[in-house]
Design an enzyme around this catalytic site. Structure first.
Site, PDB file in Angstrom:
ATOM      1  CB  THR A  47      -1.139   0.082   1.149  1.00 21.21           C
ATOM      2  OG1 THR A  47      -0.314  -0.379   2.274  1.00 21.21           O
ATOM      3  CG2 THR A  47      -2.284  -1.108   0.775  1.00 21.21           C
ATOM      4  CB  SER A  81     -13.088   8.739 -29.266  1.00 25.38           C
ATOM      5  OG  SER A  81     -14.282   7.962 -29.857  1.00 25.38           O
ATOM      6  NE  ARG A 175       1.102  -7.563 -20.367  1.00 20.70           N
ATOM      7  CZ  ARG A 175       0.302  -8.609 -21.147  1.00 20.70           C
ATOM      8  NH1 ARG A 175       0.798  -9.452 -21.875  1.00 20.70           N
ATOM      9  NH2 ARG A 175      -1.097  -8.483 -20.750  1.00 20.70           N
TER      10      ARG A 175
END
Ligand SMILES: Cc1cc2nc3c(=O)[nH]c(=O)nc-3n(C[C@H](O)[C@H](O)[C@H](O)COP(=O)(O)OP(=O)(O)OC[C@H]3O[C@@H](n4cnc5c(N)ncnc54)[C@H](O)[C@@H]3O)c2cc1C
Length: 225
Positions: A47, A81, A175
């Protein structure tokens, strides 16, 4: 393309998020603080690593963005978009095409295919034809949100992404693993280099990133707990 736009916090942000448990605060990073950061990372006390944040502008082909967007927890994203934008898109075109891996079900090997130039030229032509059809549809008054359906997966998309240091460390580890696709490994590697500059102690602790100039401080006051 990976562009670091801004960061919030530094290694002390992690330290002080942890030290608040003891109503303590460090004003300058000490060796005790460095040990604390390593302890937190090694024992999965994650955290405190949620507090530092980084914001990036990222550009990548759709087929890689689809993998990238699977990393969800700890990230916020806003993407261009193609329902609004109908300008000519950029296309990803590799310099080298790799052969498939013969030992694994997914993945590739380093070996370049025999007819590299020929296949890349075919891909380029495919992109050009897709773009031509896209523009043709727009000319026929097809709305951008439907016309985009003919654009290929190698079309470049762009998004702004904000994530916590902990989230980026998880993405980076998954990754940059050799089992991940080479193209996403390279992007994750860029993220890692940039975050290692900004958060050298925390990033090394979270990812075992081998930073060439990891600082070792003179221990003036030890706050290690
Ligand atoms: C090499 C590689 C190959 C892959 N191949 C495939 C594939 O073939 N098919 C495919 O679909 N995906 C594939 N993935 C994607 C993979 O399954 C994950 O979706 C992706 O790696 C994101 O993982 P994450 O832990 O960052 O996810 P996030 O969704 O960001 O989650 C972060 C963490 O939160 C916790 N969490 C999130 N959701 C839950 C939940 N519902 N319940 C409990 N805990 C949760 C977990 O601890 C998780 O690690 C692949 C990933 C890699 C790296």
């Amino acid at each position: 393309m990976v562009e670091l736009l801004e960061v919030f916090g530094d290694d002390l942000t992690v330290v002080n998020a942890a030290r608040v448990s003891f109503a303590k605060e460090s004003t300058k990073l000490t060796n005790g603080d460095i040990k604390l950061v390593k302890y937190l990372a090694d024992h999965n006390h994650v955290t405190p690593f949620f507090h530092p944040q980084a914001r990036f502008r990222l550009k990548m082909p759709i087929f890689i963005a689809r993998e990238w967007f699977r990393h969800q927890i700890g990230f916020a994203r806003n993407e261009v978009s193609r329902r609004y934008v109908d300008t000519d898109p950029e296309f990803w075109l590799p310099e080298e095409l790799r052969e498939r891996d013969t030992n694994k079900k997914q993945g590739s090997q380093d070996k370049r295919i025999q007819y590299n130039g020929h296949c890349i030229a075919k891909m380029k032509k495919h992109n050009e034809q897709s773009l031509e059809l896209y523009k043709y549809l727009l000319d026929f008054k097809v709305c951008p949100e439907q016309a985009r359906a003919v654009l290929p997966q190698c079309m470049i998309t762009e998004f702004i992404e904000t994530g916590s240091l902990a989230a980026y460390a998880r993405l980076y580890k998954l990754r940059t693993d050799p089992s991940a696709q080479r193209e996403i490994q390279e992007l994750a590697g860029c993220i890692g280099n940039l975050l290692a500059e900004k958060f050298p102690i925390s990033w090394a602790a979270l990812t075992s990133y081998d930073h060439p100039s990891e600082p070792v401080l003179q221990d003036t006051v030890s706050h290690s707990s």
